[in-house]
Design an enzyme around this catalytic site. Structure first.
Site, PDB file in Angstrom:
ATOM      1  N   CYS A   1       0.832  -1.212   0.000  1.00 52.89           N
ATOM      2  CA  CYS A   1       0.000   0.000   0.000  1.00 52.89           C
ATOM      3  C   CYS A   1       0.869   1.266   0.000  1.00 52.89           C
ATOM      4  O   CYS A   1       1.522   1.567   0.997  1.00 52.89           O
ATOM      5  CB  CYS A   1      -0.911  -0.045   1.225  1.00 52.89           C
TER       6      CYS A   1
ATOM      7  N   CYS B   1      -0.025   3.910   2.648  1.00 55.19           N
ATOM      8  CA  CYS B   1       0.391   3.436   3.975  1.00 55.19           C
ATOM      9  C   CYS B   1       1.854   3.797   4.225  1.00 55.19           C
ATOM     10  O   CYS B   1       2.208   4.255   5.316  1.00 55.19           O
ATOM     11  CB  CYS B   1       0.216   1.925   4.090  1.00 55.19           C
TER      12      CYS B   1
END
Length: 133
Positions: A58, A61
């Site tokens: 991600c 993230c």
């Protein structure tokens, strides 16, 4: 490119983040049993617990991770936990996580708020709000 070279030479990208993790107060959980013990210990505590649900793949993230580590050193009375949704998918399901990153804020084992997405200002505002309540 540095991560690639490190991996060829025997290091790993995780080694790079280990140095920054030592300075932060974010605890990563890789086993359901260990997470459950930690979570159960917070059910009676009024200390704010912020769970960062993320994934290695991600991008957002990874972008917000330094800000989360900084918040963990700024708000020393808040417990920051990190859970990889691919490693502990059952925990992510238990909390109804459907997007990454998702930050779940808990007090006494109950959700008080959540932030979906890499929204640093919103997360910091909510941590500020709930850590002193």
């Amino acid at each position: 490119m540095g991560s690639f070279l490190s991996s060829l030479l025997g290091g790993s990208p995780a080694d790079d983040s280990a140095a920054s993790s030592e300075e932060s107060r974010v605890t990563s959980f890789h086993s359901s049993a260990r997470w459950q013990l930690h979570f159960n210990s917070h059910k009676e505590s009024s200390q704010l617990l912020v769970i960062d649900f993320s994934a290695a793949w991600c991008g957002p993230c990874r972008l917000i991770e330094p800000a989360v580590h900084a918040m963990s050193t700024q708000f020393t009375d808040v417990d920051f936990a990190k859970i990889d949704v691919d490693e502990l998918s059952e925990v992510a399901q238990e909390f109804g996580v459907q997007a990454m990153p998702t930050f779940v804020l808990l007090k006494k084992g109950k959700e008080v708020d959540r932030v979906i997405g890499a929204k640093k200002a919103e997360l910091e505002k909510k941590v500020q709000k709930y850590h002193s309540l």
